[in-house]
Design an enzyme around this catalytic site. Sequence first.
Site, short mmCIF file in Angstrom:
data_model
loop_
_atom_site.label_atom_id
_atom_site.label_comp_id
_atom_site.label_asym_id
_atom_site.label_seq_id
_atom_site.Cartn_x
_atom_site.Cartn_y
_atom_site.Cartn_z
N LYS A 67 1.84 -1.64 -6.29
CA LYS A 67 1.00 -1.12 -7.38
C LYS A 67 1.86 -0.52 -8.49
O LYS A 67 3.07 -0.31 -8.30
CB LYS A 67 0.03 -0.08 -6.78
CG LYS A 67 -0.96 -0.69 -5.77
CD LYS A 67 -1.97 0.34 -5.29
CE LYS A 67 -2.94 -0.27 -4.29
NZ LYS A 67 -4.02 0.68 -3.90
N TYR B 298 -11.06 -6.16 -7.02
CA TYR B 298 -11.64 -5.02 -6.30
C TYR B 298 -13.17 -5.01 -6.36
O TYR B 298 -13.78 -3.96 -6.17
CB TYR B 298 -11.07 -3.71 -6.86
CG TYR B 298 -9.71 -3.34 -6.33
CD1 TYR B 298 -9.51 -3.11 -4.97
CD2 TYR B 298 -8.62 -3.18 -7.18
CE1 TYR B 298 -8.26 -2.75 -4.47
CE2 TYR B 298 -7.36 -2.82 -6.69
CZ TYR B 298 -7.19 -2.60 -5.33
OH TYR B 298 -5.96 -2.23 -4.83
N ASN C 272 -1.27 4.87 -4.37
CA ASN C 272 -0.73 4.79 -3.01
C ASN C 272 0.19 3.58 -2.80
O ASN C 272 0.33 3.08 -1.69
CB ASN C 272 -1.87 4.87 -1.97
CG ASN C 272 -2.89 3.76 -2.14
OD1 ASN C 272 -2.71 2.87 -2.98
ND2 ASN C 272 -3.94 3.78 -1.36
N HIS D 236 -0.94 -2.40 -1.86
CA HIS D 236 -2.21 -2.96 -1.38
C HIS D 236 -1.88 -3.95 -0.27
O HIS D 236 -0.86 -4.64 -0.33
CB HIS D 236 -2.95 -3.71 -2.50
CG HIS D 236 -4.06 -4.58 -1.96
ND1 HIS D 236 -5.32 -4.09 -1.71
CD2 HIS D 236 -4.08 -5.88 -1.56
CE1 HIS D 236 -6.07 -5.06 -1.20
NE2 HIS D 236 -5.34 -6.16 -1.09
N GLU E 240 -7.93 -13.33 -0.96
CA GLU E 240 -7.04 -12.60 -1.88
C GLU E 240 -5.80 -13.41 -2.24
O GLU E 240 -5.34 -13.39 -3.38
CB GLU E 240 -6.66 -11.25 -1.25
CG GLU E 240 -7.85 -10.30 -1.16
CD GLU E 240 -7.48 -8.93 -0.64
OE1 GLU E 240 -6.31 -8.70 -0.25
OE2 GLU E 240 -8.37 -8.06 -0.63
P1 GDP Z 1 -6.89 0.34 1.21
O1 GDP Z 1 -7.45 -0.92 1.81
O2 GDP Z 1 -6.13 1.17 2.20
O3 GDP Z 1 -6.07 0.06 -0.03
O4 GDP Z 1 -8.13 1.26 0.76
P2 GDP Z 1 -9.58 0.88 0.20
O5 GDP Z 1 -9.82 -0.60 0.27
O6 GDP Z 1 -10.56 1.79 0.85
O7 GDP Z 1 -9.51 1.33 -1.33
C1 GDP Z 1 -8.86 0.52 -2.30
C2 GDP Z 1 -8.01 1.41 -3.17
O8 GDP Z 1 -8.86 2.30 -3.91
C3 GDP Z 1 -7.05 2.36 -2.43
O9 GDP Z 1 -5.86 1.74 -2.00
C4 GDP Z 1 -6.81 3.42 -3.48
O10 GDP Z 1 -5.88 2.97 -4.47
C5 GDP Z 1 -8.20 3.55 -4.10
N1 GDP Z 1 -8.99 4.59 -3.42
C6 GDP Z 1 -9.53 4.54 -2.18
N2 GDP Z 1 -10.21 5.65 -1.89
C7 GDP Z 1 -10.12 6.43 -2.99
C8 GDP Z 1 -10.63 7.73 -3.32
O11 GDP Z 1 -11.32 8.39 -2.53
N3 GDP Z 1 -10.32 8.21 -4.57
C9 GDP Z 1 -9.57 7.49 -5.47
N4 GDP Z 1 -9.31 8.02 -6.68
N5 GDP Z 1 -9.07 6.28 -5.19
C10 GDP Z 1 -9.34 5.75 -3.96
MG MG Z 2 -8.85 -2.25 1.06
#
Ligand code: GDP
Ligand code: MG
Length: 147
Positions: free
Chosen positions: A11, A51, A114, A117, A128
Amino acid sequence: MAIERTLSIIKPDGVEKGIIGKIIGRFEEKGLKPVAIRLTQLSKAEAEGFYAVHKARPFFADLVKFMTSGPVVLMVLEGENAVARNREIMGATDPKKADAGTIRKDFATDIEKNTVHGSDSVENAKIEVSYFFPEVQVHAYEWKKLA
Ligand code: GDP
Ligand code: MG
């Protein structure tokens, strides 16, 4: 064990921190082979499409803004159980909850920024990978690693 392919993204925060090489090194050390790599800057439409499953989440607009804020590195990683293995190497979404030695624990800024991805299922990995890479841009090869 199945040989799988998964989509990985370094990222914008990872690119800005100057750790592209460190992150790719972790994947290589842990048996995930990059078989496609491209540095690019995502358009708003590309990030929103990628996303789309998170469209209804409160953080969606911020996430799209972040993901388009600077260059990213798109990669296809190949290896045994690559989808789950990549998620282990990445660590939990929230770096505060990530295990020691994971990319997110060591490098992430916060739950949004973070660093990496990774596809979350074999089915989503296929979707993807093909979202960013036509098959002709994926190049399999054998490792002849140094001892
Ligand atoms: P991942 O699969 O571990 O990347 O997590 P998710 O699919 O749940 O979320 C996608 C991305 O959205 C995450 O990697 C973060 O960059 C962002 N994200 C997820 N949860 C949060 C949140 O509670 N707050 C914010 N600001 N960003 C989030
Ligand atoms: Mg995810």
